[in-house]
Enzyme design. Structure first.
Site, PDB file in Angstrom:
ATOM      1  N   HIS A  40      -7.970   9.243  -1.836  1.00 34.19           N
ATOM      2  CA  HIS A  40      -7.568   9.685  -0.298  1.00 34.19           C
ATOM      3  C   HIS A  40      -8.415  10.864   0.022  1.00 34.19           C
ATOM      4  CE1 HIS A  40      -3.184   8.992   1.334  1.00 34.19           C
ATOM      5  NE2 HIS A  40      -4.298   8.430   2.062  1.00 34.19           N
ATOM      6  N   SER A  59     -10.881   5.593   0.186  1.00 33.83           N
ATOM      7  CA  SER A  59     -10.227   5.557   1.544  1.00 33.83           C
ATOM      8  C   SER A  59     -11.129   6.709   2.156  1.00 33.83           C
ATOM      9  CB  SER A  59      -8.780   5.487   1.590  1.00 33.83           C
ATOM     10  OG  SER A  59      -8.284   5.517   2.890  1.00 33.83           O
ATOM     11  N   ASP A  80       0.844  -1.259   0.270  1.00 27.89           N
ATOM     12  CA  ASP A  80       0.289   0.041   0.098  1.00 27.89           C
ATOM     13  C   ASP A  80       0.774   1.075  -0.060  1.00 27.89           C
ATOM     14  OD1 ASP A  80      -2.881   1.351   0.565  1.00 27.89           O
ATOM     15  OD2 ASP A  80      -1.480   2.065   2.293  1.00 27.89           O
ATOM     16  N   TYR A 137       2.545   9.763   0.310  1.00 27.53           N
ATOM     17  CA  TYR A 137       3.434   9.232   1.275  1.00 27.53           C
ATOM     18  C   TYR A 137       5.106   9.736   0.916  1.00 27.53           C
ATOM     19  CZ  TYR A 137      -0.388   5.849   2.669  1.00 27.53           C
ATOM     20  OH  TYR A 137      -1.506   5.176   3.101  1.00 27.53           O
TER      21      TYR A 137
END
Length: 270
Positions: free
Chosen positions: A135, A168, A66, A71
């Site tokens: 996201h 998500s 993931d 990130y």
């Protein structure tokens, strides 16, 4: 006696046709150490340490990884680190959140969605991404109903650039709405936070996929002395038929081994 692994415990990711390990490896700590909500500080591992961690995950039967543009440099590092191993991994990435100069910003437009996915393909050195999640910034229904991101992901799936898509989110309403036309919802579900359980129930009833984030969140102080919080967490998660996999974000090899052995023991007992 060798410890159990997850190799023989892979399970369907909803109706996507993908099979995934019951634990996935989260990689935020490979790319970002700013603005992350962990109780203890950490050092981003160098390439050698990251390569060893990924190799260990494979040996333990983990095939789900993931990542996300938010990130930090996670995607850019994973491309070279996974070179020659594409067939061994189910890759999950995201769209919608960008993290720059220590700040998050969000863009759910069709143009940015397509740009972000094309960039992720280049960074990850792949022709397709297995699962692409939105996201959320917390305004789940506004994103799903008022923005073009979901329709754009559906088009990218039709083009073969992604194999599945989902959301998500942060609310029950968002998770339920996302599963109406999407393949997967990523939800928070752990010993101290179970408000999104209706999303798991819907997924189980409709053949949709659930990935669990924050599976090992804090809040274990309420457990009785001598109770392993990791085991208790996995017993909760894997008792629900809607859960395909839980994402664990450790960069500690001992923690990873313990997580896998515990998950395997729970699943084999079930």
């Amino acid at each position: 006696m060798s410890l159990p692994t997850l190799h023989d415990l892979h399970r369907p990711l909803g109706d996507t046709g993908l099979w995934v390990s019951p634990l996935g490896l989260g990689t935020v700590k490979l790319g970002r150490d700013q603005g992350v909500k962990y109780p203890n500080g950490f050092t981003i591992p160098d390439d050698d340490a990251a390569r060893l961690l990924l190799g260990q995950a494979r040996q333990l039967g983990i095939n789900l990884i993931d990542t996300a543009p938010a990130y930090g440099i996670s995607e850019e590092r994973l491309g070279p680190l996974l070179r020659g191993q594409r067939q061994d991994w189910v890759i999950v990435s995201k769209v919608g959140e960008e993290f720059e100069a220590g700040q998050s910003r969000f863009d759910f437009s069709a143009e940015h969605t397509r740009f972000s996915v094309e960039r992720s393909l280049k960074r990850l050195e792949t022709d397709f991404i297995d699962l692409l999640l939105v996201h959320s910034d917390g305004n789940d229904l506004d994103i799903l109903q008022g923005c073009e991101v979901y329709q754009t992901l559906a088009a990218l799936k039709a083009e073969g650039k992604i194999r599945g898509f989902g959301f998500s989110g942060k609310t029950v309403q968002g998770g339920l709405k996302a599963l109406e036309t999407g393949d997967c919802a990523m939800v928070t579900y752990n010993l101290s936070e179970q408000s999104e359980r209706p999303v798991l129930d819907y997924a189980a009833a409709h053949g949709k996929a659930i990935l669990v984030k924050k599976a090992l969140a804090s809040g274990h102080a309420c457990l009785a002395p001598g109770v392993d919080p990791v085991r208790a967490s996995f017993e909760l998660l894997f008792a629900h038929p809607g859960v395909a996999s839980a994402i664990v974000g450790t960069i500690n090899p001992l923690h990873l081994s313990h997580n896998v052995a515990t998950a395997a023991a729970v699943l084999l007992r079930n």
